[in-house]
Enzyme design. Structure first.
Site, mmCIF file in Angstrom:
data_model
loop_
_atom_site.group_PDB
_atom_site.id
_atom_site.type_symbol
_atom_site.label_atom_id
_atom_site.label_comp_id
_atom_site.label_asym_id
_atom_site.label_seq_id
_atom_site.Cartn_x
_atom_site.Cartn_y
_atom_site.Cartn_z
ATOM 1 N N ASN A 133 0.820 -1.211 0.000
ATOM 2 C CA ASN A 133 0.000 0.000 0.000
ATOM 3 C C ASN A 133 0.854 1.261 0.000
ATOM 4 O O ASN A 133 1.994 1.224 0.461
ATOM 5 C CB ASN A 133 -0.915 0.007 1.230
ATOM 6 C CG ASN A 133 -2.193 -0.781 0.999
ATOM 7 O OD1 ASN A 133 -2.752 -0.734 -0.080
ATOM 8 N ND2 ASN A 133 -2.637 -1.500 2.020
ATOM 9 N N ARG A 150 -14.643 -8.994 0.797
ATOM 10 C CA ARG A 150 -15.295 -8.585 2.047
ATOM 11 C C ARG A 150 -16.766 -8.244 1.810
ATOM 12 O O ARG A 150 -17.643 -8.640 2.593
ATOM 13 C CB ARG A 150 -14.567 -7.375 2.633
ATOM 14 C CG ARG A 150 -13.186 -7.702 3.190
ATOM 15 C CD ARG A 150 -12.379 -6.447 3.456
ATOM 16 N NE ARG A 150 -11.094 -6.758 4.083
ATOM 17 C CZ ARG A 150 -10.004 -6.008 3.970
ATOM 18 N NH1 ARG A 150 -10.033 -4.899 3.226
ATOM 19 N NH2 ARG A 150 -8.893 -6.345 4.579
ATOM 20 N N HIS A 153 -8.527 1.756 -3.873
ATOM 21 C CA HIS A 153 -8.434 0.892 -2.694
ATOM 22 C C HIS A 153 -8.262 1.834 -1.504
ATOM 23 O O HIS A 153 -7.156 2.137 -1.066
ATOM 24 C CB HIS A 153 -7.244 -0.057 -2.804
ATOM 25 C CG HIS A 153 -7.038 -0.896 -1.569
ATOM 26 N ND1 HIS A 153 -8.023 -1.683 -1.019
ATOM 27 C CD2 HIS A 153 -5.943 -1.056 -0.770
ATOM 28 C CE1 HIS A 153 -7.561 -2.294 0.042
ATOM 29 N NE2 HIS A 153 -6.295 -1.929 0.230
#
Length: 308
Positions: free
Chosen positions: A119, A150, A174
């Site tokens: 990330n 999810r 994201h």
């Protein structure tokens, strides 16, 4: 197939273990800045591999040992300095690490597929694409694949069906402005109309990583699973459809930035990009995510130019 895994923190270790359990590489090279950690991880994983039916040869190595890789899984990240769940907080340090290493990986494995896990994944994917010189179908990030998993899990619980039967994608950034594209979601051919109930589930899905992070200090199993789905689709040419972070080429006016769209993943990397129709609210969220990524790119680029 030779797979090189760069970075052996909580995420990298979980990814390495999953590769061994699933037998998704013939040769797995573990690369860490701490050589002794990589060697110990390799020994431990080879012991585990001896209990499996498939064979994976695991060894520790340096950046040069990644040469001739078929796939490079990039998980290298600077240590977390707090329990801050902002995915952009470590962007500068993580990008500096990438800048130092990607030329070696690209030169040694010019035909490799590079999958970005670190990330902020959309920003890291964009810079990896620029720095490697690889075609865009061979550089992409895990993006919103885990976010999608999810959301599907929550939907499956609400609708009392298996999660794999839910056709719903999270796309875009994201991060904060991820887009749950309910306007194209379906179950058994029956459309899911956007509603407040679905919007609430989408918010719960988006917030779930933060809850785990604040309790455990990291997340690793889910992202390892998402990475395995991608790796398996590459290795076995499964042509699975997954939302991954890629360079956007004029989608609702967005271009030259990395965000997630559904893509068909196969032996050559991204085989095909799908472009779902979005309603106005979804388009607006997609644009907000694009603006956030573009701003991050503009802020970070001068720091790289200063050390070039």
């Amino acid at each position: 197939m030779k797979v090189s895994l760069v970075g052996l923190g909580k995420v990298g270790s979980a990814v390495a273990h999953a590769i061994v359990l699933k037998g998704l590489a013939d040769e797995l090279v573990l690369v860490s800045r701490r050589t002794e950690i990589a060697k110990s991880e390799a020994d431990d994983l080879n012991h585990a591999a001896g209990l499996e039916e498939h064979s994976v040869d695991v060894r520790a190595g340096g950046d040069l040992d990644t040469a001739d890789s078929d796939v490079i899984l990039y998980c290298d990240a600077s240590p977390a300095k707090s329990i801050d769940v902002d995915r952009y907080s470590a962007a500068r340090d993580n990008l500096q690490r990438l800048h130092e290493r990607i030329p070696t990986f690209a030169a040694g494995s010019p035909q490799a597929i590079c999958v970005m896990v670190t990330n902020p994944v959309d920003v890291m994917t964009w810079f990896a694409l620029q720095m490697s010189g690889f075609p865009q179908e061979r550089v992409f990030g895990v993006g919103t694949l885990l976010d999608t998993a999810r959301l599907r899990r929550l939907l499956s619980e609400k609708l009392s069906v298996h999660a794999s039967d839910v056709r719903a994608y999270v796309i875009g950034e994201h991060g904060e402005d991820q887009v749950a594209s309910f306007s194209t979601a379906s179950l058994g051919g029956e459309s899911m109309k956007p509603s407040e109930d679905l919007a609430l589930l989408a918010r719960q899905a988006a917030e779930s990583a933060g809850k785990i992070y604040r309790t455990r200090g990291f997340t690793n199993y889910g992202i390892a699973g998402a990475t395995m789905m991608i790796l398996e689709s590459i290795r076995n040419n499964r042509r699975r459809t997954a939302p991954v972070s890629m360079r956007i080429n004029d989608y609702y006016g967005v271009k030259d930035v990395c965000l997630s769209l559904p893509a068909v993943i196969g032996r050559r990397g991204i085989e095909r990009v799908l472009r779902p129709e979005l309603n106005e609210a979804e388009q607006a969220a997609f644009h907000r995510g694009a603006s956030r990524i573009r701003e991050a790119i503009e802020v970070l680029t001068p720091s790289l130019e200063a050390v070039s």
